[in-house]
Design a protein around this motif. Structure first.
Motif, PDB file in Angstrom:
ATOM      1  N   SER A 247       0.831  -1.207   0.000  1.00 30.41           N
ATOM      2  CA  SER A 247       0.000   0.000   0.000  1.00 30.41           C
ATOM      3  C   SER A 247       0.866   1.258   0.000  1.00 30.41           C
ATOM      4  O   SER A 247       0.546   2.233  -0.691  1.00 30.41           O
ATOM      5  CB  SER A 247      -0.938   0.001   1.213  1.00 30.41           C
ATOM      6  N   LEU A 248       1.960   1.239   0.751  1.00 25.34           N
ATOM      7  CA  LEU A 248       2.842   2.401   0.782  1.00 25.34           C
ATOM      8  C   LEU A 248       3.468   2.652  -0.585  1.00 25.34           C
ATOM      9  O   LEU A 248       3.542   3.799  -1.059  1.00 25.34           O
ATOM     10  CB  LEU A 248       3.935   2.197   1.839  1.00 25.34           C
ATOM     11  N   GLN A 249       3.886   1.593  -1.258  1.00 24.59           N
ATOM     12  CA  GLN A 249       4.448   1.744  -2.597  1.00 24.59           C
ATOM     13  C   GLN A 249       3.412   2.282  -3.584  1.00 24.59           C
ATOM     14  O   GLN A 249       3.730   3.124  -4.422  1.00 24.59           O
ATOM     15  CB  GLN A 249       4.995   0.400  -3.094  1.00 24.59           C
ATOM     16  N   THR A 250       2.170   1.820  -3.461  1.00 21.24           N
ATOM     17  CA  THR A 250       1.104   2.301  -4.347  1.00 21.24           C
ATOM     18  C   THR A 250       0.939   3.814  -4.225  1.00 21.24           C
ATOM     19  O   THR A 250       0.872   4.537  -5.234  1.00 21.24           O
ATOM     20  CB  THR A 250      -0.228   1.607  -3.999  1.00 21.24           C
ATOM     21  N   VAL A 251       0.881   4.291  -2.990  1.00 22.85           N
ATOM     22  CA  VAL A 251       0.697   5.729  -2.745  1.00 22.85           C
ATOM     23  C   VAL A 251       1.902   6.521  -3.248  1.00 22.85           C
ATOM     24  O   VAL A 251       1.751   7.596  -3.859  1.00 22.85           O
ATOM     25  CB  VAL A 251       0.473   5.982  -1.244  1.00 22.85           C
ATOM     26  N   MET A 252       3.111   6.003  -3.030  1.00 20.93           N
ATOM     27  CA  MET A 252       4.320   6.740  -3.424  1.00 20.93           C
ATOM     28  C   MET A 252       4.474   6.830  -4.945  1.00 20.93           C
ATOM     29  O   MET A 252       4.936   7.843  -5.479  1.00 20.93           O
ATOM     30  CB  MET A 252       5.558   6.076  -2.808  1.00 20.93           C
ATOM     31  N   PHE A 253       4.076   5.786  -5.659  1.00 25.34           N
ATOM     32  CA  PHE A 253       4.110   5.866  -7.120  1.00 25.34           C
ATOM     33  C   PHE A 253       3.121   6.923  -7.631  1.00 25.34           C
ATOM     34  O   PHE A 253       3.411   7.656  -8.582  1.00 25.34           O
ATOM     35  CB  PHE A 253       3.794   4.504  -7.747  1.00 25.34           C
ATOM     36  N   ALA A 254       1.946   6.992  -6.990  1.00 24.91           N
ATOM     37  CA  ALA A 254       0.972   8.016  -7.379  1.00 24.91           C
ATOM     38  C   ALA A 254       1.529   9.413  -7.105  1.00 24.91           C
ATOM     39  O   ALA A 254       1.359  10.335  -7.920  1.00 24.91           O
ATOM     40  CB  ALA A 254      -0.337   7.805  -6.625  1.00 24.91           C
ATOM     41  N   LEU A 255       2.215   9.584  -5.967  1.00 23.84           N
ATOM     42  CA  LEU A 255       2.832  10.872  -5.647  1.00 23.84           C
ATOM     43  C   LEU A 255       3.900  11.235  -6.667  1.00 23.84           C
ATOM     44  O   LEU A 255       3.994  12.387  -7.113  1.00 23.84           O
ATOM     45  CB  LEU A 255       3.453  10.819  -4.242  1.00 23.84           C
ATOM     46  N   PHE A 256       4.708  10.265  -7.065  1.00 20.58           N
ATOM     47  CA  PHE A 256       5.741  10.486  -8.074  1.00 20.58           C
ATOM     48  C   PHE A 256       5.096  10.953  -9.388  1.00 20.58           C
ATOM     49  O   PHE A 256       5.584  11.879 -10.053  1.00 20.58           O
ATOM     50  CB  PHE A 256       6.518   9.182  -8.285  1.00 20.58           C
ATOM     51  N   ALA A 257       3.990  10.327  -9.752  1.00 20.43           N
ATOM     52  CA  ALA A 257       3.310  10.682 -11.004  1.00 20.43           C
ATOM     53  C   ALA A 257       2.747  12.098 -10.959  1.00 20.43           C
ATOM     54  O   ALA A 257       2.708  12.797 -11.976  1.00 20.43           O
ATOM     55  CB  ALA A 257       2.193   9.677 -11.293  1.00 20.43           C
ATOM     56  N   LEU A 258       2.302  12.534  -9.774  1.00 22.35           N
ATOM     57  CA  LEU A 258       1.685  13.855  -9.626  1.00 22.35           C
ATOM     58  C   LEU A 258       2.692  14.953  -9.294  1.00 22.35           C
ATOM     59  O   LEU A 258       2.326  16.128  -9.258  1.00 22.35           O
ATOM     60  CB  LEU A 258       0.622  13.805  -8.514  1.00 22.35           C
ATOM     61  N   SER A 259       3.924  14.579  -9.042  1.00 20.41           N
ATOM     62  CA  SER A 259       4.928  15.510  -8.513  1.00 20.41           C
ATOM     63  C   SER A 259       5.216  16.680  -9.456  1.00 20.41           C
ATOM     64  O   SER A 259       5.426  16.486 -10.657  1.00 20.41           O
ATOM     65  CB  SER A 259       6.231  14.754  -8.246  1.00 20.41           C
ATOM     66  N   PRO A 260       5.267  17.912  -8.882  1.00 19.55           N
ATOM     67  CA  PRO A 260       5.607  19.084  -9.694  1.00 19.55           C
ATOM     68  C   PRO A 260       7.079  19.461  -9.634  1.00 19.55           C
ATOM     69  O   PRO A 260       7.507  20.408 -10.281  1.00 19.55           O
ATOM     70  CB  PRO A 260       4.750  20.191  -9.061  1.00 19.55           C
TER      71      PRO A 260
END
Length: 417
Positions: free
Chosen positions: A80-93
């Motif tokens: 679950s932590l990896q799932t959230v972090m990949f989403a953050l990476f994708a959204l990162s500005p």
């Protein structure tokens, strides 16, 4: 042990980890290059030493909790932590949020791995473990065949789509673990009743006390130290090797025919080298595991360090693409012979009631190795390639000496018992 006879836990993990690793190898080999281009190689080299610190914490925490709470909940936490972090990476500005997400991905993976490895040891008889671990390594490297070649295109041109794909696959895997995977914590571990179980603080103090016992095990400490020096060499594949190929290997023809040629850029050559590495893993890890089944573990470890050290050093001798492919075969076989033996050795060495903790502590060789390995990227700003490759070869030779010492101590310990 045929896959059809495996427990469903292992089948789910085999499929889920294989799918994720396909995507993993499309981005991970290019991370150092990505941060190097954005922030400079010297800063990237320093930054790449930080994620392993979080991985050390994650591995120790994951291993301790796997023995206390069970394998399944810790695997769910890591996924679950990896799932959230990949989403953050994708959204990162920004590159710094990218970097924070990258650290989080590594932290989640570090929490997941000890419980995952312990589950294999829980379910598989000792005599079958080396073969089962080799099968998992094969599946995990299926993605390494096409991943780097595709990643050379997708990571730099379609990075957001790639990262969202990683997040989605991990979400599906999380759901599969939740609904299909069952707990495998052995009875001896369940029967251990820690004092002050109502206090979270006391519980963690007891777990760290358990690690204190592990780290006073001299044989285990030499094993970890030998692994660190061996992995500093092996881990250069996606660290200094990436920098070296892109900075020093010129664009050249893969082959020519009728006056035409297939030209590859430096980035594409790196993708082909990494793809060859993965292809060799997929094709040869199971046969190699059978070939070396009757070899002593000491001899396998020593051979692995020699092949990976000499092969990596030879990379600096010539920039011809076919020569690079040849030495890639050498250092890849060093990595292949090592992988299943490492996991089977520690699963046999660890006591059943502390298997998760030993698996977590075992991963220190990877996390500390990952912490030290980027030093080559940092030093590359001042040293020529052969200077860096010489340091890598020396590291491999130190691991050879330590492995010989390790098994001498191990035999003496068994004789004394």
């Amino acid at each position: 042990m045929q896959i059809r006879l495996w427990d469903n836990n292992l089948k789910v993990r085999l499929l889920g980890e294989a799918l994720f690793n396909m995507l993993f190898w499309m981005y991970f080999p290019f991370i150092t290059v990505y941060f190097g281009a954005a922030l400079g190689n010297h800063i990237a080299g320093i930054l790449m030493t930080v994620p392993p610190i979080f991985s050390i914490i994650g591995s120790l925490l994951g291993g301790a909790l796997a023995d206390r709470l069970g394998r399944r909940p810790i695997m769910l936490l890591g996924a679950s932590l990896q799932t959230v972090m990949f989403a953050l990476f994708a959204l990162s500005p920004s590159h710094w949020i990218d970097y924070a997400a990258f650290i989080g991905i590594g932290f989640g993976g570090a929490i997941y791995r000890p419980a995952s490895s312990a589950m294999v040891a829980d379910l598989v008889p000792v005599q079958e473990r080396r073969q089962v671990f080799a099968t998992f390594t094969t599946a995990n490297n299926l993605g390494a065949v096409l991943g780097p070649a595709l990643g050379a295109i997708f990571f730099f041109q379609y990075r957001q789509e790639l990262l969202w794909s990683c997040s989605f696959v991990l979400l599906i895997y999380f759901i599969a673990i939740y609904f299909i995977v069952h707990e495998t914590l052995p009875a001896p571990a369940k029967s251990v009743e820690p004092t002050g179980s109502g206090s979270i603080r006391q519980a963690f103090k007891e777990q760290w006390k358990g690690y204190g016992i592990i780290f006073r095990d001299k044989v285990f400490l030499v094993y970890i130290l030998a692994g660190i020096f061996a992995l500093v060499t092996i881990m250069q594949l996606d660290l200094y090797l990436a920098v070296y190929v892109i900075d020093y290997v010129p664009s050249q023809a893969l082959f020519s025919w009728n006056g035409h040629s297939l030209m590859l850029s430096s980035t594409e050559i790196l993708g082909w080298v990494l793809g060859l590495n993965g292809l060799l893993f997929v094709l040869f890890i199971l046969p190699v595991t059978k070939w070396f089944r009757n070899w002593k573990e000491r001899d396998v470890f020593v051979l692995s360090s020699l092949l990976s050290g000499v092969g990596t050093f030879a990379l600096g001798l010539n920039t011809n693409i076919w020569f690079l492919f040849f030495v890639t075969i050498i250092f890849t076989f060093g990595e292949i012979v090592r992988s299943p033996v490492t996991q089977s050795f520690i699963s046999r060495y660890a006591p059943e009631h502390a298997r998760g903790q030993y698996m977590g502590a075992d991963s220190l060789q990877f996390t500390i190795g990952r912490f030290l390995a980027p030093v080559t990227v940092f030093l590359s700003s001042w040293l020529p390639p052969m200077g860096i490759f010489s340091i890598i070869l020396i590291s491999a030779c130190i691991s050879v000496v330590l492995y010989i010492l390790l098994f001498r101590m191990y035999v003496e310990e068994k004789d004394a018992a």
